[in-house]
Design a protein around this motif. Structure first.
Motif, mmCIF file in Angstrom:
data_model
loop_
_atom_site.group_PDB
_atom_site.id
_atom_site.type_symbol
_atom_site.label_atom_id
_atom_site.label_comp_id
_atom_site.label_asym_id
_atom_site.label_seq_id
_atom_site.Cartn_x
_atom_site.Cartn_y
_atom_site.Cartn_z
ATOM 1 N N PRO A 120 44.682 47.785 38.858
ATOM 2 C CA PRO A 120 45.922 46.935 38.490
ATOM 3 C C PRO A 120 47.000 47.839 38.217
ATOM 4 O O PRO A 120 47.036 48.994 38.178
ATOM 5 N N ARG A 121 48.124 47.312 37.639
ATOM 6 C CA ARG A 121 49.625 48.269 37.466
ATOM 7 C C ARG A 121 49.474 48.069 35.828
ATOM 8 O O ARG A 121 49.312 46.866 35.201
ATOM 9 N N LEU A 122 49.724 49.208 35.305
ATOM 10 C CA LEU A 122 50.095 49.188 33.685
ATOM 11 C C LEU A 122 51.290 48.326 33.509
ATOM 12 O O LEU A 122 52.238 48.237 34.390
ATOM 13 N N GLN A 123 51.259 47.567 32.565
ATOM 14 C CA GLN A 123 52.405 46.736 32.149
ATOM 15 C C GLN A 123 53.598 47.347 31.413
ATOM 16 O O GLN A 123 54.240 46.688 30.429
ATOM 17 N N VAL A 124 53.789 48.721 31.321
ATOM 18 C CA VAL A 124 54.659 49.407 30.545
ATOM 19 C C VAL A 124 55.719 50.246 31.683
ATOM 20 O O VAL A 124 55.500 49.793 32.841
ATOM 21 N N ALA A 125 56.373 51.024 31.140
ATOM 22 C CA ALA A 125 57.698 51.398 31.890
ATOM 23 C C ALA A 125 57.351 51.976 33.193
ATOM 24 O O ALA A 125 57.952 51.347 34.253
ATOM 25 N N ASP A 126 56.552 52.848 33.487
ATOM 26 C CA ASP A 126 56.214 53.293 35.033
ATOM 27 C C ASP A 126 55.481 52.511 35.831
ATOM 28 O O ASP A 126 55.464 52.814 37.106
ATOM 29 N N ARG A 127 54.730 51.537 35.323
ATOM 30 C CA ARG A 127 53.891 50.645 35.950
ATOM 31 C C ARG A 127 53.133 50.958 36.930
ATOM 32 O O ARG A 127 52.900 50.807 38.296
ATOM 33 N N ALA A 128 52.527 52.256 36.847
ATOM 34 C CA ALA A 128 51.673 53.100 37.486
ATOM 35 C C ALA A 128 50.087 52.338 37.515
ATOM 36 O O ALA A 128 49.879 51.477 36.731
ATOM 37 N N LEU A 129 49.643 52.594 38.919
ATOM 38 C CA LEU A 129 48.372 51.796 39.157
ATOM 39 C C LEU A 129 47.413 52.771 38.347
ATOM 40 O O LEU A 129 47.327 54.020 38.085
ATOM 41 N N TYR A 130 46.334 52.066 38.066
ATOM 42 C CA TYR A 130 45.141 53.006 37.258
ATOM 43 C C TYR A 130 43.902 52.156 37.568
ATOM 44 O O TYR A 130 43.705 50.938 38.080
ATOM 45 N N GLY A 131 42.663 52.814 37.638
ATOM 46 C CA GLY A 131 41.396 52.501 38.091
ATOM 47 C C GLY A 131 40.960 51.702 36.874
ATOM 48 O O GLY A 131 41.178 51.803 35.616
ATOM 49 N N HIS A 132 40.075 50.179 37.262
ATOM 50 C CA HIS A 132 39.979 49.600 36.109
ATOM 51 C C HIS A 132 38.727 48.851 36.701
ATOM 52 O O HIS A 132 38.491 48.608 37.887
ATOM 53 N N GLY A 133 37.587 48.358 35.794
ATOM 54 C CA GLY A 133 36.583 47.582 36.231
ATOM 55 C C GLY A 133 36.590 46.271 35.190
ATOM 56 O O GLY A 133 36.945 46.458 34.053
ATOM 57 N N TRP A 134 36.124 45.364 35.725
ATOM 58 C CA TRP A 134 36.061 43.906 35.092
ATOM 59 C C TRP A 134 34.829 43.297 35.886
ATOM 60 O O TRP A 134 34.294 43.617 36.784
ATOM 61 N N VAL A 135 34.642 41.859 35.128
ATOM 62 C CA VAL A 135 33.671 41.134 35.726
ATOM 63 C C VAL A 135 34.238 39.569 35.989
ATOM 64 O O VAL A 135 35.243 39.272 35.281
ATOM 65 N N GLU A 136 33.784 39.099 37.209
ATOM 66 C CA GLU A 136 34.519 37.756 37.467
ATOM 67 C C GLU A 136 33.094 36.929 37.594
ATOM 68 O O GLU A 136 32.054 37.199 37.941
ATOM 69 N N VAL A 137 33.416 35.501 36.827
ATOM 70 C CA VAL A 137 32.353 34.625 36.828
ATOM 71 C C VAL A 137 32.898 33.321 37.708
ATOM 72 O O VAL A 137 34.013 33.087 37.331
ATOM 73 N N GLU A 138 32.136 33.187 38.443
ATOM 74 C CA GLU A 138 32.356 31.991 39.206
ATOM 75 C C GLU A 138 31.638 30.673 38.891
ATOM 76 O O GLU A 138 30.515 30.762 38.799
ATOM 77 N N ARG A 139 32.222 29.713 38.401
ATOM 78 C CA ARG A 139 31.739 28.688 37.721
ATOM 79 C C ARG A 139 31.797 27.330 38.488
ATOM 80 O O ARG A 139 32.685 26.950 39.104
ATOM 81 N N VAL A 140 30.864 26.816 38.786
ATOM 82 C CA VAL A 140 30.706 25.624 39.916
ATOM 83 C C VAL A 140 30.286 24.435 38.799
ATOM 84 O O VAL A 140 29.143 24.515 38.128
ATOM 85 N N LEU A 141 31.188 23.641 38.864
ATOM 86 C CA LEU A 141 30.869 22.268 38.059
ATOM 87 C C LEU A 141 30.480 21.130 38.741
ATOM 88 O O LEU A 141 31.085 21.014 40.072
ATOM 89 N N ARG A 142 29.460 20.584 38.734
ATOM 90 C CA ARG A 142 28.970 19.249 39.444
ATOM 91 C C ARG A 142 29.418 18.083 38.666
ATOM 92 O O ARG A 142 29.219 17.685 37.465
ATOM 93 N N MET A 143 29.921 17.234 39.541
ATOM 94 C CA MET A 143 30.455 16.251 38.869
ATOM 95 C C MET A 143 29.357 15.035 38.680
ATOM 96 O O MET A 143 28.460 14.954 39.609
ATOM 97 N N PRO A 144 29.356 14.188 37.793
ATOM 98 C CA PRO A 144 28.509 13.039 37.392
ATOM 99 C C PRO A 144 28.659 12.255 38.709
ATOM 100 O O PRO A 144 29.443 12.104 39.063
ATOM 101 N N GLU A 145 27.119 11.707 38.948
ATOM 102 C CA GLU A 145 27.187 10.930 40.106
ATOM 103 C C GLU A 145 28.097 9.714 40.227
ATOM 104 O O GLU A 145 28.515 9.343 41.322
#
Length: 164
Positions: free
Chosen positions: A61-86
């Motif tokens: 990502p890019r820092l949200q401050v003055a120089d907007r430099a790139l930085y290494g970052h780790g995060w987790v993504e959750v894929e949620r699957v919702l099943r509709m009622p019949e």
């Protein structure tokens, strides 16, 4: 040493970072360790369903401050699957899927499109793992908990992206 033993050592050592419920100020600099722990431990607070999948992500990502430099970052993504009622399946798709990013530093989840836009994250410069065995193999190969994302070809100037 087995992969599971290596991961246990990485998560239990001081480099494993602060507790997952620590104050965000105490989490600064621990994104890779906390993201790895979230991915492996699957905290109950995530309220994961049987069809939900977790993906460990490293990117820039890019820092949200003055120089907007790139930085290494780790995060987790959750894929949620919702099943509709019949009784609604004729009017709606049978399933609805959404992907949420959990930032281990601020401990908030945002829809992936919002998270990537706010951080000006280019998905081409991210690396993803959804298989715990692949995470263990990368951990053993690199000998550290991150950053495992490729740095080749990163843009030098800030860019606004249209999303993943």
């Amino acid at each position: 040493m087995t992969p599971l033993e290596a991961l246990a050592i990485a998560l239990d050592c001081p480099a494993g970072g602060p507790p997952l419920d620590a104050d965000p100020i105490d989490r600064q600099g621990w994104c890779y360790a906390l993201a790895l722990r979230t991915f492996v431990e699957r905290p109950q607070g995530l309220a994961l369903g049987d069809s939900d999948t977790l993906t460990l992500v490293h990117g820039f990502p890019r820092l949200q401050v003055a120089d907007r430099a790139l930085y290494g970052h780790g995060w987790v993504e959750v894929e949620r699957v919702l099943r509709m009622p019949e009784d609604l399946q004729g009017d709606w798709p049978d399933t609805l899927a959404s992907v949420w990013c959990i930032d281990p530093i601020v401990d908030h989840a945002l829809p992936r499109e919002v998270y990537y836009r706010l951080g000006c994250i280019d998905p081409q410069h991210c690396r993803r793992w959804s298989d715990p065995q692949a995470v263990l193999a990368t951990l053993l190969e690199d000998g550290n908990i991150g950053n495992w994302a490729p740095e080749d070809g990163l843009p030098e100037e800030p860019q606004w992206l249209d999303g993943p």
